[in-house]
Design a protein around this motif. Structure first.
Motif, short mmCIF file in Angstrom:
data_model
loop_
_atom_site.label_atom_id
_atom_site.label_comp_id
_atom_site.label_asym_id
_atom_site.label_seq_id
_atom_site.Cartn_x
_atom_site.Cartn_y
_atom_site.Cartn_z
N CYS A 176 10.95 24.51 22.69
CA CYS A 176 9.49 24.72 22.58
C CYS A 176 8.85 24.43 23.82
CB CYS A 176 8.98 23.83 21.53
SG CYS A 176 7.23 24.02 21.14
N ARG A 177 7.74 25.19 24.18
CA ARG A 177 7.11 25.00 25.57
C ARG A 177 5.84 24.15 25.07
NH1 ARG A 177 6.12 30.36 24.68
NH2 ARG A 177 4.22 31.16 24.01
N TYR A 178 5.32 23.89 23.78
CA TYR A 178 4.25 23.27 23.45
C TYR A 178 4.54 21.65 23.18
CZ TYR A 178 2.92 27.95 22.16
OH TYR A 178 2.65 29.09 22.02
N CYS A 179 5.81 21.22 22.52
CA CYS A 179 6.02 19.82 22.28
C CYS A 179 7.58 19.74 22.62
CB CYS A 179 5.85 19.73 20.70
SG CYS A 179 6.77 20.56 19.59
N LYS A 180 7.72 18.33 22.17
CA LYS A 180 9.09 17.65 22.62
C LYS A 180 10.24 17.76 21.44
CE LYS A 180 6.92 14.33 25.65
NZ LYS A 180 6.62 13.00 26.07
N CYS A 181 10.02 18.71 20.48
CA CYS A 181 10.81 19.07 19.58
C CYS A 181 12.23 19.60 20.02
CB CYS A 181 10.36 20.27 18.64
SG CYS A 181 11.49 20.67 17.12
N PRO A 182 13.41 18.58 19.54
CA PRO A 182 14.87 18.97 20.07
C PRO A 182 15.18 20.21 19.46
CG PRO A 182 14.73 16.70 18.95
CD PRO A 182 13.29 17.40 18.88
N THR A 183 16.10 20.99 20.21
CA THR A 183 16.60 22.19 19.70
C THR A 183 17.07 22.21 18.28
OG1 THR A 183 17.10 22.76 22.00
CG2 THR A 183 18.42 24.05 20.08
N ASP A 184 17.72 21.04 18.02
CA ASP A 184 18.42 21.03 16.70
C ASP A 184 17.45 20.70 15.44
OD1 ASP A 184 20.80 20.83 17.66
OD2 ASP A 184 21.15 18.68 17.70
N GLU A 185 16.16 20.48 16.00
CA GLU A 185 14.91 20.27 14.68
C GLU A 185 14.21 21.44 14.79
OE1 GLU A 185 13.67 17.20 12.62
OE2 GLU A 185 15.82 17.47 12.56
N SER A 186 14.86 22.62 15.60
CA SER A 186 13.52 23.95 15.73
C SER A 186 13.42 24.38 14.40
CB SER A 186 14.05 24.82 16.85
OG SER A 186 14.33 24.15 18.03
N ASP A 187 14.36 24.26 13.56
CA ASP A 187 14.19 25.09 12.35
C ASP A 187 13.61 24.53 11.23
OD1 ASP A 187 16.35 23.08 12.09
OD2 ASP A 187 17.73 24.70 10.95
N PRO A 189 10.36 22.99 9.65
CA PRO A 189 8.98 23.18 9.34
C PRO A 189 8.09 21.83 9.46
CG PRO A 189 9.92 23.77 7.37
CD PRO A 189 11.12 23.21 8.16
N ASP A 190 8.79 20.88 9.01
CA ASP A 190 8.26 19.66 8.89
C ASP A 190 8.37 18.57 10.27
OD1 ASP A 190 7.28 20.09 6.37
OD2 ASP A 190 9.44 19.35 5.61
N ALA A 191 9.12 19.18 11.05
CA ALA A 191 9.09 18.47 12.44
C ALA A 191 7.84 18.14 12.90
CB ALA A 191 10.13 19.16 13.20
N ASN A 192 7.81 16.77 13.70
CA ASN A 192 6.50 16.63 14.19
C ASN A 192 6.80 15.62 15.40
OD1 ASN A 192 3.86 16.12 14.61
ND2 ASN A 192 3.57 14.43 13.09
N TYR A 193 6.63 16.36 16.40
CA TYR A 193 6.90 15.57 17.65
C TYR A 193 5.81 15.64 18.89
CZ TYR A 193 11.79 15.36 16.26
OH TYR A 193 12.96 15.27 15.54
#
Length: 358
Positions: A176-187, A189-193
């Protein structure tokens, strides 16, 4: 408005929308060129849909690195055939540094953009006094205060403008270019980084902190957009000003993945997948739009299961798939497979497809 307008009545906010997109220069020429354009946000959307309201402030060429390096080697060899390229080449063209002290290849783009945006950056600081004509009345000596609300560009170009990695490999730390979400969490929908912030990344570049930048999947380059004033409601800078776009992120991204995932759950080579594909093809013929171009194309002679189609055709693919799943025959066919035994699973797919079509 609260932060920038210090003299209400004598100042107005003037958004500047930046647009950039590459175009081919010829059918048989591998030399694309990218135009950088701007439009004033004080004009209406109807006005901005016309080409004359967009001004070109610069062009970015795409020199072929291999060709330049080859020509440099020919010139350096002292061969007679190198005489003409010597006078045609720029002084440092083809002289790429290797190893320690090498300049990052992505820096070229931002160095060119830095020159193109230089006069615009000055306007952010100084403003512009103008006699504005509005509704037949002239507002004299009105100061226009500029900022950039967003940049119109493709997904690949947006990543480059943000200085993010363009690779989508499994070893990339963050997609992601917007936030610091790790690749493993990219799928998830509730990920919040936390969001990526332009100033924090600029500091890491100044410190030449390669390790920290790599963890953020950011290039170690001087980003020209760190000088540009974006919306002050956030400190994300360019990372919050490159919105997701319809063509690549939605139609050729999410829509394609959804279709492929559905048939993967059916069993890619199963009898169920083939039967559903045949049923969907029949529904597509019945839904055929005839000559009405406002409706999506639904007639696919090769079926909807495979093939790379045009982006505009994927809305029709999902529409046909939705009708197939929702039909009595389609539901019965799905319920034979263990994965779709629960009615809720089929309803989940119906909701997903309806949401995407909306």
């Amino acid at each position: 408005y609260k932060k920038l307008i210090t003299k209400p009545g004598k100042q107005i906010l003037c958004p500047i929308v930046i647009y950039t997109d590459a175009a081919a220069t010829g059918q048989f020429v591998d030399n694309p060129i990218t135009a950088v354009k701007i439009a004033l946000g004080i004009h209406t959307r109807k006005a901005r849909e016309q080409g004359l309201f967009w001004g070109t402030i610069g062009y970015i060429p795409s020199p072929t690195k291999v060709k330049s390096k080859g020509q440099r080697q020919l010139v350096d060899s002292g061969h007679a055939d190198g005489a003409i390229p010597y006078y045609e080449m720029m002084d440092d063209e083809g002289q790429l540094k290797d190893g320690k002290g090498a300049v990052h290849s992505s820096q070229d783009l931002h160095s060119m953009l830095d020159v193109i945006l230089a006069s615009l950056v000055k306007l952010f600081k100084s403003g512009l006094t103008w006699d504005l004509v509005y509704n037949g009345k002239v507002y004299q000596d009105l100061e226009l205060v500029f900022f950039v609300p967003f940049i119109r560009c493709d997904t690949d170009e947006a990543d480059k403008l943000c200085g993010s990695y363009t690779s989508r490999g499994k070893n990339v730390a963050q997609l992601c270019r917007y936030c610091k979400c790790p690749t493993d969490e990219s799928d998830n929908p509730d990920a919040n980084y936390p969001k990526k912030k332009a100033l924090a990344i600029a500091r890491l570049v100044e410190q030449n902190n390669e390790a920290a930048l790599q963890q953020l999947s950011q290039q170690n380059i001087a980003n020209c957009f760190h000088k540009v004033r974006f919306g002050l409601h956030t400190d994300q800078g360019v990372h919050g000003a490159t919105p997701s776009e319809m063509l690549h992120a939605r139609l050729l991204g999410v829509f394609v993945t959804v279709r492929n995932t559905f048939f993967e759950q059916c069993g890619p080579k199963s009898k169920l997948a083939k039967d559903l594909n045949a049923l969907a093809t029949e529904f597509g013929i019945l839904l055929s739009r005839q000559s009405d171009r406002s409706l999506p194309k639904t007639k696919f002679s090769g079926g909807i299961r495979r093939g790379k189609l045009m982006a505009s055709e994927y809305a029709g693919i999902l529409l046909v798939l939705l009708c197939t799943i929702r039909s009595e025959k389609g539901t019965k066919m799905l319920q034979r497979r263990k994965h779709f035994k629960k009615e809720a699973t089929i309803l989940d797919w119906v909701m997903l497809l309806e949401t995407l079509l909306q």
